[in-house]
Design a protein around this motif. Structure first.
Motif, PDB file in Angstrom:
ATOM      1  N   ILE A  56      29.200 -16.596 -12.425  1.00 11.37           N
ATOM      2  CA  ILE A  56      29.202 -17.022 -13.822  1.00 11.37           C
ATOM      3  C   ILE A  56      28.237 -18.198 -13.978  1.00 11.37           C
ATOM      4  O   ILE A  56      28.195 -19.093 -13.133  1.00 11.37           O
ATOM      5  N   GLN A  57      27.488 -18.214 -15.069  1.00 10.42           N
ATOM      6  CA  GLN A  57      26.771 -19.410 -15.499  1.00 10.42           C
ATOM      7  C   GLN A  57      27.725 -20.166 -16.424  1.00 10.42           C
ATOM      8  O   GLN A  57      28.177 -19.602 -17.424  1.00 10.42           O
ATOM      9  N   ILE A  58      28.047 -21.419 -16.112  1.00 10.09           N
ATOM     10  CA  ILE A  58      28.951 -22.150 -17.001  1.00 10.09           C
ATOM     11  C   ILE A  58      28.228 -23.313 -17.668  1.00 10.09           C
ATOM     12  O   ILE A  58      27.459 -24.045 -17.046  1.00 10.09           O
ATOM     13  N   VAL A  59      28.483 -23.431 -18.969  1.00 13.44           N
ATOM     14  CA  VAL A  59      28.043 -24.572 -19.756  1.00 13.44           C
ATOM     15  C   VAL A  59      29.290 -25.208 -20.354  1.00 13.44           C
ATOM     16  O   VAL A  59      30.387 -24.661 -20.238  1.00 13.44           O
ATOM     17  N   GLY A  60      29.119 -26.370 -20.974  1.00 18.40           N
ATOM     18  CA  GLY A  60      30.288 -27.077 -21.477  1.00 18.40           C
ATOM     19  C   GLY A  60      31.123 -27.675 -20.367  1.00 18.40           C
ATOM     20  O   GLY A  60      32.301 -27.976 -20.551  1.00 18.40           O
ATOM     21  N   HIS A  61      30.507 -27.864 -19.202  1.00 20.47           N
ATOM     22  CA  HIS A  61      31.244 -28.400 -18.047  1.00 20.47           C
ATOM     23  C   HIS A  61      31.422 -29.904 -18.114  1.00 20.47           C
ATOM     24  O   HIS A  61      32.313 -30.466 -17.468  1.00 20.47           O
ATOM     25  N   ALA A 115      13.568 -19.953  -7.239  1.00 19.72           N
ATOM     26  CA  ALA A 115      14.032 -18.646  -6.776  1.00 19.72           C
ATOM     27  C   ALA A 115      14.555 -18.735  -5.348  1.00 19.72           C
ATOM     28  O   ALA A 115      14.154 -19.603  -4.574  1.00 19.72           O
ATOM     29  N   GLY A 116      15.439 -17.831  -4.996  1.00 20.32           N
ATOM     30  CA  GLY A 116      15.963 -17.778  -3.636  1.00 20.32           C
ATOM     31  C   GLY A 116      17.360 -17.207  -3.548  1.00 20.32           C
ATOM     32  O   GLY A 116      17.647 -16.375  -2.684  1.00 20.32           O
ATOM     33  N   HIS A 149      20.074  -8.956  -6.128  1.00 19.04           N
ATOM     34  CA  HIS A 149      19.490  -9.379  -7.401  1.00 19.04           C
ATOM     35  C   HIS A 149      19.284 -10.895  -7.407  1.00 19.04           C
ATOM     36  O   HIS A 149      20.162 -11.649  -6.984  1.00 19.04           O
ATOM     37  N   ASP A 150      18.133 -11.325  -7.910  1.00 24.06           N
ATOM     38  CA  ASP A 150      17.831 -12.749  -7.995  1.00 24.06           C
ATOM     39  C   ASP A 150      18.676 -13.404  -9.075  1.00 24.06           C
ATOM     40  O   ASP A 150      18.860 -12.859 -10.170  1.00 24.06           O
ATOM     41  N   VAL A 151      19.178 -14.612  -8.766  1.00 20.95           N
ATOM     42  CA  VAL A 151      19.972 -15.386  -9.717  1.00 20.95           C
ATOM     43  C   VAL A 151      19.450 -16.815  -9.717  1.00 20.95           C
ATOM     44  O   VAL A 151      19.246 -17.408  -8.652  1.00 20.95           O
ATOM     45  N   MET A 152      19.242 -17.362 -10.918  1.00 20.31           N
ATOM     46  CA  MET A 152      18.778 -18.736 -11.051  1.00 20.31           C
ATOM     47  C   MET A 152      19.601 -19.414 -12.145  1.00 20.31           C
ATOM     48  O   MET A 152      19.878 -18.793 -13.182  1.00 20.31           O
ATOM     49  N   PRO A 153      20.035 -20.674 -11.935  1.00 20.86           N
ATOM     50  CA  PRO A 153      20.823 -21.326 -12.986  1.00 20.86           C
ATOM     51  C   PRO A 153      20.007 -21.535 -14.255  1.00 20.86           C
ATOM     52  O   PRO A 153      18.827 -21.880 -14.200  1.00 20.86           O
ATOM     53  N   GLU A 154      20.646 -21.304 -15.385  1.00 26.12           N
ATOM     54  CA  GLU A 154      20.013 -21.608 -16.661  1.00 26.12           C
ATOM     55  C   GLU A 154      19.929 -23.126 -16.825  1.00 26.12           C
ATOM     56  O   GLU A 154      20.691 -23.865 -16.196  1.00 26.12           O
ATOM     57  N   PRO A 155      18.999 -23.614 -17.648  1.00 26.48           N
ATOM     58  CA  PRO A 155      18.896 -25.075 -17.849  1.00 26.48           C
ATOM     59  C   PRO A 155      20.230 -25.677 -18.278  1.00 26.48           C
ATOM     60  O   PRO A 155      20.865 -25.209 -19.231  1.00 26.48           O
ATOM     61  N   GLY A 156      20.676 -26.695 -17.559  1.00 27.18           N
ATOM     62  CA  GLY A 156      21.925 -27.377 -17.889  1.00 27.18           C
ATOM     63  C   GLY A 156      23.181 -26.686 -17.412  1.00 27.18           C
ATOM     64  O   GLY A 156      24.288 -27.215 -17.584  1.00 27.18           O
ATOM     65  N   ALA A 157      23.055 -25.498 -16.832  1.00 25.99           N
ATOM     66  CA  ALA A 157      24.239 -24.739 -16.406  1.00 25.99           C
ATOM     67  C   ALA A 157      24.543 -24.984 -14.931  1.00 25.99           C
ATOM     68  O   ALA A 157      23.664 -25.340 -14.144  1.00 25.99           O
ATOM     69  N   LEU A 158      25.796 -24.787 -14.578  1.00 25.92           N
ATOM     70  CA  LEU A 158      26.224 -24.714 -13.191  1.00 25.92           C
ATOM     71  C   LEU A 158      26.572 -23.258 -12.892  1.00 25.92           C
ATOM     72  O   LEU A 158      27.026 -22.525 -13.777  1.00 25.92           O
ATOM     73  N   LEU A 159      26.358 -22.846 -11.669  1.00 22.20           N
ATOM     74  CA  LEU A 159      26.761 -21.506 -11.251  1.00 22.20           C
ATOM     75  C   LEU A 159      28.156 -21.571 -10.629  1.00 22.20           C
ATOM     76  O   LEU A 159      28.476 -22.521  -9.904  1.00 22.20           O
ATOM     77  N   LEU A 162      36.178 -10.435  -8.047  1.00 28.98           N
ATOM     78  CA  LEU A 162      35.286 -10.205  -6.921  1.00 28.98           C
ATOM     79  C   LEU A 162      34.913 -11.480  -6.181  1.00 28.98           C
ATOM     80  O   LEU A 162      34.563 -12.490  -6.794  1.00 28.98           O
ATOM     81  N   SER A 163      34.995 -11.417  -4.874  1.00 24.37           N
ATOM     82  CA  SER A 163      34.379 -12.423  -4.008  1.00 24.37           C
ATOM     83  C   SER A 163      33.018 -11.846  -3.621  1.00 24.37           C
ATOM     84  O   SER A 163      32.909 -11.018  -2.715  1.00 24.37           O
ATOM     85  N   THR A 164      31.985 -12.250  -4.339  1.00 21.54           N
ATOM     86  CA  THR A 164      30.707 -11.560  -4.303  1.00 21.54           C
ATOM     87  C   THR A 164      29.837 -12.022  -3.143  1.00 21.54           C
ATOM     88  O   THR A 164      29.676 -13.215  -2.901  1.00 21.54           O
ATOM     89  N   LEU A 165      29.253 -11.067  -2.444  1.00 20.87           N
ATOM     90  CA  LEU A 165      28.317 -11.374  -1.372  1.00 20.87           C
ATOM     91  C   LEU A 165      27.034 -11.948  -1.956  1.00 20.87           C
ATOM     92  O   LEU A 165      26.519 -11.470  -2.967  1.00 20.87           O
ATOM     93  N   HIS A 166      26.516 -12.991  -1.308  1.00 22.41           N
ATOM     94  CA  HIS A 166      25.263 -13.593  -1.734  1.00 22.41           C
ATOM     95  C   HIS A 166      24.531 -14.165  -0.531  1.00 22.41           C
ATOM     96  O   HIS A 166      25.085 -14.265   0.564  1.00 22.41           O
ATOM     97  N   ARG A 167      23.268 -14.504  -0.715  1.00 19.04           N
ATOM     98  CA  ARG A 167      22.426 -15.019   0.349  1.00 19.04           C
ATOM     99  C   ARG A 167      21.301 -15.838  -0.279  1.00 19.04           C
ATOM    100  O   ARG A 167      21.150 -15.857  -1.512  1.00 19.04           O
TER     101      ARG A 167
END
Length: 341
Positions: free
Chosen positions: A39-44, A221-222, A233-243, A259-264
């Motif tokens: 999830i990208q979260i804002v309002g944190h 990226a990474g 799939h590539d994932v990058m935080p949006e400006p001001g967001a936390l992942l 889901l406990s999603t696999l990532h690298r």
């Protein structure tokens, strides 16, 4: 359907917006946790100066020479400095890389200590003392961010309880002395220390261990997430967001409804050098002595009950101890059948 990490505004749970908005937020959290697990979260509510202070502290520490950083290395506890190529996260997910300890990132860990809960007889290995390097401002800046990230994690678990139809305080008895760890990662190395090839591993394929992870990261990226289609799939935080992503314990609680999603991490190579990338992951893992049982309302996989400390130890024995985690059969199979890339 294309891969997409949804953005959710959690301000109704962080006190920045009217709490009457919580049902809609909880529904959005449930959808994101079922469909993606990221999830990208804002309002944190994490102040910009706190995040900037964390980044500056990381730069100050990681900018030192390797021998100086190694003075902050610990043995047998999840604290202090981890040099490059001393871990292999894929081992925690049941997959052995060709080069046994091949993740080239370096890291520095702090966490909750026994001193934070003097009223409890907590085990010193999971609540070890922090080792603070002699870097001006480092402890203060990192502690400020640690406090904020833990607050966000607690707000999220309140939202998760609502999303799952549980009492709002359901997770409190499982997290009132949670094994919370902040891991600061750096993915830049001097030229010549590694071979720049297609199999370069910044951080191997893995799932996170606990309840929920709150991630601050550079917009570089990474980071890659394994989707339902079996592709990375590539994932990058949006400006001001936390992942935010879920850990294994939340998947066990919900019987894999969530889901406990696999990532690298596969950092980009630009002009023969790795482009620098920084991240800081707050792992909200739960109380060491908590017993996690699949919820009666779950209609998916019925996991065997497990204590938090036993699960965390098995995973750490893989990533840091070089011991293949033979209990991670689901994760290992998903990694083996993923589309190469």
């Amino acid at each position: 359907m294309s891969f997409h990490v949804p953005t959710v505004d959690i301000s109704s749970y962080t006190g920045l917006a009217d709490p009457f908005g919580r049902p809609a937020t909880a529904a959005a959290l449930d959808a994101a946790c079922r469909e993606v697990g990221f999830i990208q979260i804002v309002g944190h509510g994490v102040p910009d100066d706190v995040s900037a202070g964390l980044a500056a502290a990381m730069d100050s520490f990681f900018g030192q020479d390797l021998e100086t950083k190694k003075a902050a290395r610990t043995s047998g506890v999840n604290r202090g400095y981890t040099p490059p190529k001393s871990e292999a996260l894929s081992l925690s997910a049941g997959v052995a890389p060709a080069d046994r300890m091949n993740d080239f990132f370096e890291a520095f860990n702090i966490g909750v200590t026994t001193d934070d809960h003097p009223e409890l007889a907590l085990p010193a290995d999971h609540y070890a003392q922090n080792l603070w390097p002699d870097v001006p401002g480092f402890e203060e800046q990192v502690q400020r961010y640690f406090h904020e990230a833990r607050r966000v994690a607690r707000a999220l678990t309140t939202g998760f309880a609502d999303a799952l139809g549980l009492p709002g305080d359901f997770f409190e008895s499982f997290t009132d002395h949670s094994i919370d760890v902040l891991r600061m990662n750096n993915y830049a190395l001097p030229p010549g220390e590694i071979e720049l090839d297609a199999d370069l591993t910044g951080m191997g394929e893995h799932t996170d261990f606990g309840i929920v992870t709150v991630l601050w990261a550079d917009r570089v990226a990474g980071l890659q997430v394994l989707g339902h289609d079996g592709a990375w799939h590539d994932v990058m935080p949006e400006p001001g967001a936390l992942l935010v992503n879920l850990g294994d314990l939340m998947a066990r609680w919900t019987g894999d409804r969530w889901l406990s999603t696999l990532h690298r991490v596969k950092p980009p190579v630009v002009d023969g050098r790795i482009e620098r990338r920084r991240s800081a992951a707050l792992f909200h893992d739960g109380n060491s002595d908590a017993l996690i049982r699949t919820l009666p309302s779950a209609d998916g996989v019925a996991y065997e009950p497990i204590r938090v400390d036993e699960h965390i130890e098995a995973k750490l024995n893989g990533s840091r101890g070089g011991v293949l985690n033979t209990t991670a059969t689901r994760e290992a199979e998903r990694i083996r059948t993923a589309v190469p890339g």
